[in-house]
Design a protein around this motif. Structure first.
Motif, mmCIF file in Angstrom:
data_model
loop_
_atom_site.group_PDB
_atom_site.id
_atom_site.type_symbol
_atom_site.label_atom_id
_atom_site.label_comp_id
_atom_site.label_asym_id
_atom_site.label_seq_id
_atom_site.Cartn_x
_atom_site.Cartn_y
_atom_site.Cartn_z
ATOM 1 N N ASN A 153 -105.096 75.206 2.674
ATOM 2 C CA ASN A 153 -103.858 74.689 2.085
ATOM 3 C C ASN A 153 -103.877 73.166 2.003
ATOM 4 N N THR A 163 -99.586 80.581 3.090
ATOM 5 C CA THR A 163 -100.753 80.755 2.217
ATOM 6 C C THR A 163 -100.608 79.944 0.939
ATOM 7 N N MET A 164 -101.731 79.762 0.241
ATOM 8 C CA MET A 164 -101.742 79.048 -1.017
ATOM 9 C C MET A 164 -100.870 79.763 -2.059
ATOM 10 N N ALA A 188 -96.248 72.742 1.365
ATOM 11 C CA ALA A 188 -97.562 73.050 1.950
ATOM 12 C C ALA A 188 -97.455 73.569 3.383
#
Length: 480
Positions: A128, A363-364, A359
């Motif tokens: 991330n 998770t992304m 962020a």
């Protein structure tokens, strides 16, 4: 800035195509397909009639009323509600583009990941922190390029926007060809009742993102004064835009239902769905990854072009059209090319704060979804200001005459203005509730907090800037 008197006027079909690029894209269809499945086709039809057509023709009316104004929405609000409201509109319209700017930068990183890897493995390979860092690097690079190569970026925007329009239409055409050769539909049942929307909580939570996908037509309003006869022709562009938007959303969603099983969609469809769509099409036609790479290159160009336009256009509109008394003098500074360089850096600062806050999600994919859905909250709130301007214009028709009149009956026109105003407010408010996480989970609460904190941060900054400007003016007055 010296105006080029020999420059050809912009025709209304060109205005419509320019606006189309900012209003709707293939990703917008993907996002809402994941939220609603095949029912989104019914949502698009309903919203086209009850929101999009009135909205875009209201923009046509306002553009015809103020054809000489270069600030679009902020100018309309300033004329109808005064300088202070004009500043609020300008600030709001600018900051509403910033979460989208972060979303575009994220999408640029995703596009480059697909270009390098040829698949969706970037999420597994990249942390991330690295994802956030690459997004920040893209911002800084674009500040540099915007400062030194602005003409090249204009060409990039034409190439990227034109290519995206072509490949999106191509997807619909290839779907028709696929069905014509007896191809199998992947969603079952695939009948009329499957397209009928359900008016439940999920619909209300999705409504803001649906409106976000279809708004933005006022973005080209500053170009009205570059048309040969803006009062007469700008509304024509809005009619054309409404037709194109309706075609793409309805038939694009239909096409997705052909290639995807709407009842079993990938969890990362919002982030990678566009690539999956063209990957699936290549597979069905026995062409391997040809269509995938065509789209990857197109998407990369399109996102870079959007980034260029958003970084420059948003800052220019805000800083050039807002009353100077509400802005710190540092923000009004321009470089030798007339570019608001400090406005660019303020853009970068705000986007970085938003990115760092988001962020913190696990998770992304969560980061991508939350930033995307943030647009479905703040964008409708700001769009409601447009309907407020229309209501004020129709309440004072003698003061604000227009060559093009949307709805001749004044009372009914005001009713439609209030309908659109209330609808956008309701959609934005329900959008605060996260739709991409399980209700009550840690991620759901995390997203909910961000959906409240990030808009408050943007509002707070908008309050602080006039306070700084007032203090600067007081100091200068004391010196004199």
């Amino acid at each position: 800035m010296i105006e080029d008197t020999k420059r050809k006027p912009i025709s209304w079909p060109v205005i419509a195509l320019m606006d189309f690029v900012t209003v709707i894209g293939f990703d917008d269809i993907i996002y809402n397909f994941q939220n609603q499945g095949l029912q989104v086709v019914g949502d698009w039809v309903l919203l086209l009639i009850l929101f999009v057509i009135p909205y875009e023709l209201i923009v046509g009316h306002l553009g015809s009323t103020f054809p000489e104004e270069g600030g679009g929405l902020s100018s309309w609000i300033r004329h109808t509600s005064g300088d202070k409201m004009g500043y609020i509109a300008a600030w709001s319209y600018w900051v509403v583009s910033l979460p989208y700017l972060v979303d575009v930068a994220n999408s640029t990183v995703v596009a480059l990941g697909w270009l390098v890897n040829g698949n969706n493995s970037m999420e597994d390979k990249m942390s991330n922190q690295m994802f956030a860092l690459l997004t920040a690097v893209i911002f800084v690079l674009f500040i540099f390029f915007q400062h030194h190569f602005s003409n090249s970026l204009q060409i990039l925007s034409i190439l990227g926007g034109g290519a995206m329009f072509i490949v999106t239409i191509l997807y619909v055409i290839m779907t028709v060809a696929y069905l014509g050769k007896g191809g199998q539909v992947h969603t079952h049942p695939f009948n009329f009742t499957s397209f009928i929307p359900k008016f439940d909580m999920k619909f209300l939570m999705s409504l803001g993102l649906l409106i976000f996908a279809m708004n933005g037509s006022e973005f080209v309003a500053p170009y009205v004064n570059e048309m040969k006869n803006g009062k007469r022709d700008f509304p024509k562009a809005m009619y054309m835009l409404a037709i194109m938007t309706g075609f793409l959303t309805i038939f694009g969603s239909f096409a997705l239902g052909v290639f995807f099983n709407a009842h079993n969609l990938p969890h990362d469809l919002k982030m990678n769905g566009s690539y999956y769509a063209f990957q699936a099409m290549g597979k069905e036609f026995g062409m391997g990854k040809f269509f995938l790479y065509v789209f990857i290159i197109t998407q990369a160009l399109y996102m870079l072009a959007q980034l260029a336009v958003l970084v420059d256009g948003g800052a220019r509109i805000f800083l050039s059209d807002t009353a100077k008394k509400y802005l710190p003098k540092q923000l009004t500074k321009t470089d030798r090319n007339g570019l608001p360089i400090n406005g660019y850096w303020l853009t970068t600062f705000i986007c970085t704060v938003i990115l760092l806050l988001s962020a913190t999600l696990p998770t992304m994919n969560d980061i991508f979804n939350q930033l995307l859905n943030l647009n479905g909250i703040i964008s409708p709130y700001v769009t409601s200001l447009l309907f407020w301007a229309f209501i004020k214009v129709r309440e004072n028709e003698e003061k604000f005459p227009s060559d093009y009149v949307y709805i001749k009956n004044r009372k009914f026109a005001i009713f439609v203005g209030w309908w659109c105003f209330i609808l956008t407010i309701v959609a934005a408010t329900f959008g605060i509730l996260p739709i991409d996480a399980k209700f009550g989970s840690a991620t759901w609460w995390h997203m909910l907090i961000l959906n409240i904190v990030e808009p408050l941060f943007l509002i707070g900054l908008g309050i602080i800037l006039p306070m700084i400007a007032k203090r600067q003016q007081a100091k200068e007055a004391a010196k004199n």
